[in-house]
Scaffold this motif. Sequence first.
Motif, PDB file in Angstrom:
ATOM      1  N   GLU A 135       0.838  -1.202   0.000  1.00 23.48           N
ATOM      2  CA  GLU A 135       0.000   0.000   0.000  1.00 23.48           C
ATOM      3  C   GLU A 135       0.874   1.253   0.000  1.00 23.48           C
ATOM      4  OE1 GLU A 135      -3.663   1.988   2.600  1.00 23.48           O
ATOM      5  OE2 GLU A 135      -2.838   0.023   3.147  1.00 23.48           O
ATOM      6  N   GLY A 136       0.554   2.163  -0.896  1.00 26.82           N
ATOM      7  CA  GLY A 136       1.294   3.414  -0.988  1.00 26.82           C
ATOM      8  C   GLY A 136       2.518   3.353  -1.885  1.00 26.82           C
ATOM      9  N   PHE A 137       2.907   2.156  -2.321  1.00 22.85           N
ATOM     10  CA  PHE A 137       4.077   2.022  -3.190  1.00 22.85           C
ATOM     11  C   PHE A 137       3.660   2.291  -4.630  1.00 22.85           C
ATOM     12  CE2 PHE A 137       7.567  -0.218  -5.373  1.00 22.85           C
ATOM     13  CZ  PHE A 137       8.653   0.206  -4.612  1.00 22.85           C
ATOM     14  N   ASN A 138       4.483   2.995  -5.371  1.00 22.94           N
ATOM     15  CA  ASN A 138       4.165   3.376  -6.740  1.00 22.94           C
ATOM     16  C   ASN A 138       4.000   2.135  -7.625  1.00 22.94           C
ATOM     17  OD1 ASN A 138       5.237   4.088  -9.685  1.00 22.94           O
ATOM     18  ND2 ASN A 138       4.377   5.954  -8.790  1.00 22.94           N
ATOM     19  N   ARG A 139       2.866   2.037  -8.306  1.00 23.88           N
ATOM     20  CA  ARG A 139       2.582   0.841  -9.104  1.00 23.88           C
ATOM     21  C   ARG A 139       3.521   0.696 -10.293  1.00 23.88           C
ATOM     22  NH1 ARG A 139      -1.748  -2.244  -8.064  1.00 23.88           N
ATOM     23  NH2 ARG A 139      -1.623  -3.129 -10.163  1.00 23.88           N
ATOM     24  N   ASP A 140       3.856   1.790 -10.924  1.00 26.61           N
ATOM     25  CA  ASP A 140       4.769   1.716 -12.074  1.00 26.61           C
ATOM     26  C   ASP A 140       6.158   1.249 -11.634  1.00 26.61           C
ATOM     27  OD1 ASP A 140       2.818   2.512 -13.869  1.00 26.61           O
ATOM     28  OD2 ASP A 140       3.362   4.642 -13.755  1.00 26.61           O
ATOM     29  N   THR A 141       6.594   1.735 -10.479  1.00 29.86           N
ATOM     30  CA  THR A 141       7.881   1.303  -9.944  1.00 29.86           C
ATOM     31  C   THR A 141       7.852  -0.187  -9.632  1.00 29.86           C
ATOM     32  OG1 THR A 141       8.291   3.489  -8.995  1.00 29.86           O
ATOM     33  CG2 THR A 141       9.572   1.654  -8.101  1.00 29.86           C
ATOM     34  N   ALA A 142       6.745  -0.628  -9.016  1.00 27.49           N
ATOM     35  CA  ALA A 142       6.606  -2.041  -8.662  1.00 27.49           C
ATOM     36  C   ALA A 142       6.588  -2.919  -9.910  1.00 27.49           C
ATOM     37  CB  ALA A 142       5.328  -2.241  -7.859  1.00 27.49           C
ATOM     38  N   LYS A 143       5.885  -2.467 -10.922  1.00 26.47           N
ATOM     39  CA  LYS A 143       5.819  -3.239 -12.170  1.00 26.47           C
ATOM     40  C   LYS A 143       7.204  -3.365 -12.791  1.00 26.47           C
ATOM     41  CE  LYS A 143       3.366  -3.351 -16.610  1.00 26.47           C
ATOM     42  NZ  LYS A 143       2.332  -2.680 -17.445  1.00 26.47           N
ATOM     43  N   GLY A 144       7.958  -2.262 -12.790  1.00 24.61           N
ATOM     44  CA  GLY A 144       9.318  -2.307 -13.315  1.00 24.61           C
ATOM     45  C   GLY A 144      10.209  -3.250 -12.525  1.00 24.61           C
ATOM     46  N   GLN A 145      10.075  -3.227 -11.193  1.00 28.56           N
ATOM     47  CA  GLN A 145      10.816  -4.153 -10.330  1.00 28.56           C
ATOM     48  C   GLN A 145      10.520  -5.596 -10.724  1.00 28.56           C
ATOM     49  OE1 GLN A 145       9.293  -3.052  -6.404  1.00 28.56           O
ATOM     50  NE2 GLN A 145      11.403  -2.916  -5.675  1.00 28.56           N
ATOM     51  N   PHE A 146       9.235  -5.894 -10.837  1.00 30.06           N
ATOM     52  CA  PHE A 146       8.817  -7.262 -11.133  1.00 30.06           C
ATOM     53  C   PHE A 146       9.354  -7.714 -12.485  1.00 30.06           C
ATOM     54  CE2 PHE A 146       5.966 -10.471 -12.819  1.00 30.06           C
ATOM     55  CZ  PHE A 146       5.839 -11.344 -11.751  1.00 30.06           C
TER      56      PHE A 146
END
Length: 297
Positions: free
Chosen positions: A140-151
Amino acid sequence: MKNTLTGLFFLCFATLLQSNAGAQSPAGKKGMPVLGIAASMDNDSLAGAAGFSCLEETVKRMLAPSVSEATFTANIQRINKARCRVQTCNVFIPGYLKLTGPAVNEAWVLGYVDTVMQRAEKAGIRLIVLGSGEARKIPEGFNRDTAKGQFIRLARKMADIAAKHNCLIAMENLNATETNFVNTIAEGCQVVTAIGHPHFRLTADIYHMLRENEPADNLLKAKGILVHCHIAEREKRSAPGVEQQDFRPYLAALRSIGYSGRIMMECRWTDPAKEYAPAVAYLEGQLNEVYHISGKK
């Protein structure tokens, strides 16, 4: 000359994808999908007698680093003697190993994956389903685009390890009650395409599609990257036939993209001895109709 070499490269790449998909997805009679079950090997005899061709175990029970060497050796012996083919596993990444967010520890994840893939190769497991909703959940609160790039970046490295051990990772769609990342086949196609690795493909879970009210036509987008399927009825995750779920629109979409691999029943069972055979008969009936096994064209 340059154009010729480029053409040869893509021809070889396409051939590799086709051979990998074929190796992971044994074709059924006349191109009809093969029916399997996600269950413990304790139920192998019952599953084989009921008509299932293959059985999907869990990484947690069969391949994980927490499984002792003695138990792993015994697992291989059981796989070799099984009535159903055991070439796939699910329950891949434990929830404490994060794939997105600030707590990602890449070295830990890749070390875990390496152990699993080494063992998968020894056991003859050729496909690992990546559900792992808690592991891939975006905090929660973590940037979705950043998370997608991480994944995406981490998935490519995981796929490199899988490639070394002749295995595929096949990410599945999970409904929104189980995770908040890749809830639909449409989103799964986007992510797998962005990863762009021949050893990172897609599992279509029709139960989760039903829970998300996702149209069957979205499976058409998965042509070329879909290598595995799960199925269960929508309301109670019951076995095919319990609630008379009509899977034919989804099966028709699979047929239209030439899918002839595994469809694994991942269901809630109360009495397998009584429930397995009727479930096989019910789903085979819909498959026969959709795939025109009667001989009609």
